[in-house]
Design a protein around this motif. Structure first.
Motif, PDB file in Angstrom:
ATOM      1  N   ALA A 115       0.846  -1.188   0.000  1.00 31.87           N
ATOM      2  CA  ALA A 115       0.000   0.000   0.000  1.00 31.87           C
ATOM      3  C   ALA A 115       0.883   1.240   0.000  1.00 31.87           C
ATOM      4  O   ALA A 115       2.005   1.237   0.533  1.00 31.87           O
ATOM      5  N   GLU A 116       0.374   2.327  -0.568  1.00 32.59           N
ATOM      6  CA  GLU A 116       1.169   3.544  -0.730  1.00 32.59           C
ATOM      7  C   GLU A 116       1.643   4.112   0.600  1.00 32.59           C
ATOM      8  O   GLU A 116       2.774   4.582   0.705  1.00 32.59           O
ATOM      9  N   ASP A 117       0.803   4.064   1.650  1.00 26.93           N
ATOM     10  CA  ASP A 117       1.237   4.605   2.942  1.00 26.93           C
ATOM     11  C   ASP A 117       2.387   3.793   3.526  1.00 26.93           C
ATOM     12  O   ASP A 117       3.297   4.343   4.142  1.00 26.93           O
ATOM     13  N   VAL A 118       2.377   2.485   3.307  1.00 30.16           N
ATOM     14  CA  VAL A 118       3.478   1.635   3.763  1.00 30.16           C
ATOM     15  C   VAL A 118       4.741   1.974   2.974  1.00 30.16           C
ATOM     16  O   VAL A 118       5.831   2.068   3.542  1.00 30.16           O
ATOM     17  N   LEU A 119       4.595   2.173   1.675  1.00 33.78           N
ATOM     18  CA  LEU A 119       5.736   2.525   0.836  1.00 33.78           C
ATOM     19  C   LEU A 119       6.335   3.861   1.253  1.00 33.78           C
ATOM     20  O   LEU A 119       7.559   4.030   1.235  1.00 33.78           O
ATOM     21  N   GLU A 120       5.492   4.810   1.647  1.00 32.68           N
ATOM     22  CA  GLU A 120       5.999   6.110   2.118  1.00 32.68           C
ATOM     23  C   GLU A 120       6.867   5.919   3.355  1.00 32.68           C
ATOM     24  O   GLU A 120       7.925   6.529   3.487  1.00 32.68           O
ATOM     25  N   VAL A 121       6.431   5.057   4.275  1.00 34.24           N
ATOM     26  CA  VAL A 121       7.207   4.782   5.489  1.00 34.24           C
ATOM     27  C   VAL A 121       8.530   4.124   5.121  1.00 34.24           C
ATOM     28  O   VAL A 121       9.591   4.510   5.625  1.00 34.24           O
ATOM     29  N   VAL A 122       8.492   3.133   4.231  1.00 36.38           N
ATOM     30  CA  VAL A 122       9.720   2.446   3.802  1.00 36.38           C
ATOM     31  C   VAL A 122      10.665   3.440   3.127  1.00 36.38           C
ATOM     32  O   VAL A 122      11.873   3.447   3.400  1.00 36.38           O
ATOM     33  N   ALA A 123      10.133   4.286   2.274  1.00 35.71           N
ATOM     34  CA  ALA A 123      10.967   5.273   1.574  1.00 35.71           C
ATOM     35  C   ALA A 123      11.612   6.223   2.570  1.00 35.71           C
ATOM     36  O   ALA A 123      12.811   6.532   2.467  1.00 35.71           O
ATOM     37  N   GLU A 124      10.857   6.695   3.542  1.00 40.60           N
ATOM     38  CA  GLU A 124      11.394   7.626   4.537  1.00 40.60           C
ATOM     39  C   GLU A 124      12.473   6.962   5.381  1.00 40.60           C
ATOM     40  O   GLU A 124      13.544   7.531   5.605  1.00 40.60           O
ATOM     41  N   GLU A 125      12.211   5.747   5.848  1.00 41.50           N
ATOM     42  CA  GLU A 125      13.209   5.045   6.660  1.00 41.50           C
ATOM     43  C   GLU A 125      14.447   4.718   5.843  1.00 41.50           C
ATOM     44  O   GLU A 125      15.564   4.783   6.354  1.00 41.50           O
ATOM     45  N   SER A 126      14.273   4.379   4.576  1.00 39.63           N
ATOM     46  CA  SER A 126      15.412   4.094   3.711  1.00 39.63           C
ATOM     47  C   SER A 126      16.287   5.328   3.535  1.00 39.63           C
ATOM     48  O   SER A 126      17.513   5.236   3.561  1.00 39.63           O
ATOM     49  N   SER A 127      15.659   6.483   3.378  1.00 45.59           N
ATOM     50  CA  SER A 127      16.418   7.727   3.260  1.00 45.59           C
ATOM     51  C   SER A 127      17.225   7.983   4.520  1.00 45.59           C
ATOM     52  O   SER A 127      18.387   8.377   4.467  1.00 45.59           O
TER      53      SER A 127
END
Length: 177
Positions: free
Chosen positions: A88-100
């Motif tokens: 889901a997009e909200d999960v992807l946003e969290v993954v993207a932020e943590e990856s950064s």
């Protein structure tokens, strides 16, 4: 291509080449497969080049590129949303932020590992790299080393332990452990 365009092109290539492994690793954490990340990276490279004139400070290239990579990866994932394997997009946003946020630590780990690999004797380094090369056959690498497959796996396990210890020491010395 005039001189200014040539200089801009050279600067872009220098910055992109230096940061491409980190961008690729970041994208790889966001999309399901390596092939997907390769597809997204092509798109990212084009957008980075197209928007390069917007970058005011070359020292800000990596965070700027990560921002573009994030939007491109999320856009690609949105386009692929019909696939049940896409988060889901909200999960992807969290993954993207943590990856950064984790990128600087991961970059330090990659650099430390590369330094530790360089400290290995040349023949050992070549065997380790050969064992982890895409499509590598452990049987062929073991044969090349003069060991049985079982003996090669034992040797590789010991080398990995040495590399891990070396990497931990290097990160600890930099205050990053």
């Amino acid at each position: 291509m005039d001189e200014k365009e040539s200089e801009t092109h050279a600067l872009f290539l220098t910055l992109f080449t230096a940061n491409e492994p980190a961008i690729r690793a970041y994208v790889r954490r966001l999309v399901p497969t390596r092939q997907d990340s390769a597809d997204v990276m092509q798109s990212i490279a084009l957008v980075l080049w197209r928007k390069f004139e917007e970058l005011r400070n070359p020292e800000e290239f990596r965070p700027w590129a990560f921002g573009i990579a994030r939007y491109e990866a999320l856009g690609w994932l949105r386009d692929k949303a019909r696939n049940r394997l896409v988060l889901a997009e909200d999960v992807l946003e969290v993954v993207a932020e943590e990856s950064s946020q984790q990128e600087s630590r991961l970059a330090a780990q990659r650099d430390a590992l590369a330094d530790c690999l360089e400290k290995l004797p040349g023949d050992q380094r070549e065997l380790v790299l050969a064992a982890y090369a895409p499509g590598a056959s452990i049987q062929n690498v073991a044969d090349r080393s003069g060991r049985t497959v079982a003996a090669f796996y034992q040797w590789l396990h010991r080398i990995r332990g040495r590399l891990m210890n070396c990497t931990h020491r290097a990160l600890k010395a930099e205050g990053l452990s």
